[in-house]
Scaffold this motif. Structure first.
Motif, PDB file in Angstrom:
ATOM      1  N   ILE A 165       0.874  -1.173   0.000  1.00 19.56           N
ATOM      2  CA  ILE A 165       0.000   0.000   0.000  1.00 19.56           C
ATOM      3  C   ILE A 165       0.905   1.216   0.000  1.00 19.56           C
ATOM      4  CG2 ILE A 165      -1.783   1.273   1.251  1.00 19.56           C
ATOM      5  CD1 ILE A 165      -2.600  -1.437   2.520  1.00 19.56           C
ATOM      6  N   ALA A 166       0.662   2.153  -0.902  1.00 14.79           N
ATOM      7  CA  ALA A 166       1.523   3.318  -1.036  1.00 14.79           C
ATOM      8  C   ALA A 166       0.699   4.571  -1.303  1.00 14.79           C
ATOM      9  CB  ALA A 166       2.508   3.110  -2.191  1.00 14.79           C
ATOM     10  N   GLN A 167       1.333   5.709  -1.066  1.00 15.95           N
ATOM     11  CA  GLN A 167       0.732   6.991  -1.419  1.00 15.95           C
ATOM     12  C   GLN A 167       0.516   7.004  -2.919  1.00 15.95           C
ATOM     13  OE1 GLN A 167       0.111   9.738   0.722  1.00 15.95           O
ATOM     14  NE2 GLN A 167      -0.826  10.818  -0.969  1.00 15.95           N
ATOM     15  N   GLY A 168      -0.720   7.215  -3.346  1.00 18.62           N
ATOM     16  CA  GLY A 168      -1.025   7.204  -4.767  1.00 18.62           C
ATOM     17  C   GLY A 168      -0.433   8.403  -5.490  1.00 18.62           C
ATOM     18  N   PRO A 169       0.227   8.161  -6.621  1.00 20.56           N
ATOM     19  CA  PRO A 169       0.766   9.264  -7.417  1.00 20.56           C
ATOM     20  C   PRO A 169      -0.351   9.970  -8.185  1.00 20.56           C
ATOM     21  CG  PRO A 169       1.126   7.208  -8.546  1.00 20.56           C
ATOM     22  CD  PRO A 169       0.502   6.862  -7.215  1.00 20.56           C
TER      23      PRO A 169
END
Length: 116
Positions: free
Chosen positions: A53-57
């Motif tokens: 899960i990552a910060q969405g670009p």
């Protein structure tokens, strides 16, 4: 044959998303590295597809993309383009792998991953 080996969830609040999926599904969420929290969805007894899960670009603020393992990322990118796909992010190099993001002809996003 390209095999789905990972998933990547984009979120504008990764910590909140990680807490949600951990609580609801029992996923094991690791420490954030480069804004990416690794996720385990299975065990040796009950395997699952792991991911993160990552910060969405800006180009993919919310949603889930699968990562497809390929033997040669350049060849796969070129074949996808010949078949109407578009490159969103060209080949990027990381410590143990190369990664690229594409969309198919109808707009479905996916990643290509080649392990070194």
């Amino acid at each position: 044959m390209g095999r789905v080996v990972l998933f990547e969830m984009s979120s504008q609040d990764p910590d909140k998303s990680a807490k949600f999926y951990s609580s609801v599904f029992g996923w094991k969420v690791g420490e954030s590295n480069w804004g990416y929290c690794p996720v385990e969805t299975g065990t040796n007894d009950k395997p699952g597809i792991d991911g993160g899960i990552a910060q969405g670009p800006n180009d993919f603020p919310h949603g889930t993309r699968v990562q497809i393992k390929v033997e040669n990322i350049e060849d796969s990118i070129n074949q996808a383009k010949r078949m109407g796909g578009e490159v969103v992010r060209d080949k990027m190099e990381f410590d143990n792998y190369y990664l690229a993001y594409l969309v198919d002809p109808v707009g479905i996003g996916f990643g290509l991953i080649q392990y070194k």
